[in-house]
Design an enzyme around this catalytic site. Structure first.
Site, PDB file in Angstrom:
ATOM      1  CE  LYS A 128      -2.251   3.130   2.542  1.00  0.00           C
ATOM      2  NZ  LYS A 128      -2.218   3.741   3.846  1.00  0.00           N
ATOM      3  CG  ASP A 146      -7.063   3.122   3.364  1.00  0.00           C
ATOM      4  OD1 ASP A 146      -8.178   2.844   2.856  1.00  0.00           O
ATOM      5  OD2 ASP A 146      -6.751   4.278   3.689  1.00  0.00           O
TER       6      ASP A 146
END
Length: 224
Positions: A128, A146
């Protein structure tokens, strides 16, 4: 005779979400204050399990210590940890910042690599974080997911994935590649303002009720 209220089809949901988010958030400034790829990388690393607001309060003091890999590599880990303590997980984060700065100096001429795979090899940098950096620092199409984006994607019927990796794949299939970088931020902004974890359960906010007008019960999120 009343006609039954129908939920939107997936294609209709995708089109509406794109249109509504563009109306609400035509501009998408990166929420983390930074001035170059290195300071963005460090800020994103610090934002793990911490709010962007808190990171933005802490980073000015960190940049006073060092704002580039060569200088940061010389700062004692304990000193980095002292400054970033309000962000939480400071021992691990300080260690990662120190080590990745040394690697950037020794292996990348002090530059942050533009390659996703190379970024993911750096200490403290997961998929991420690497995706955010290639998207926001280098303009490469990426869709960082997320837990907040994962939650909204489920509420909006865009994924049935049980984890962020599956949700990322589903979102990339549904939305045009050229929209990914902006859309990822638009969804985050919308989630913070309207479709919060506690403030909306899939039956409250504008997008949830427009996409699923017939939904009677809260939408439970499968954990990321």
């Amino acid at each position: 005779m009343e006609t039954a209220v129908k939920n939107l089809l997936k294609k209709e949901r995708v089109d509406y979400i794109l249109e509504r988010l563009e109306e609400l958030y035509p501009e998408t400034p990166v929420p983390l204050d930074h001035k170059d790829p290195y300071t963005l990388l460090v800020a994103v690393l610090l934002s793990a399990q911490c709010t962007d607001e808190r990171v933005n309060q802490v980073t000015p003091s960190l940049w006073e210590l060092a704002d580039n890999p060569a200088d940061m590599a010389k700062v004692p880990v304990e000193e980095i940890q002292r400054v970033i303590r309000p962000c939480g997980l400071s021992p691990q984060k300080a260690n990662a910042i120190s080590k990745l700065s040394q690697i950037l100096v020794n292996e990348y001429h002090g530059q942050v690599p533009e390659n996703l795979a190379a970024l993911e090899t750096l200490p403290g940098v997961g998929h991420k974080t690497a995706s955010v950096v290639v998207a926001q620092a280098f303009g490469q199409p990426a869709f960082p997911v997320d837990t907040h984006i994962h939650r909204l994607a489920q509420r909006w019927g865009l994924t049935s994935g049980k984890n962020v990796a599956q949700t990322e794949k589903d979102l990339k299939r549904l939305f045009p590649r050229e929209k990914w970088n902006k859309l990822h931020l638009q969804i985050i902004f919308y989630g913070r303002e309207y479709c919060t974890a506690r403030g909306c359960d899939g039956t409250v906010c504008d997008i949830c009720t427009t996409c699923y007008p017939a939904r009677k019960h809260p939408k439970k999120t499968k954990k990321a």
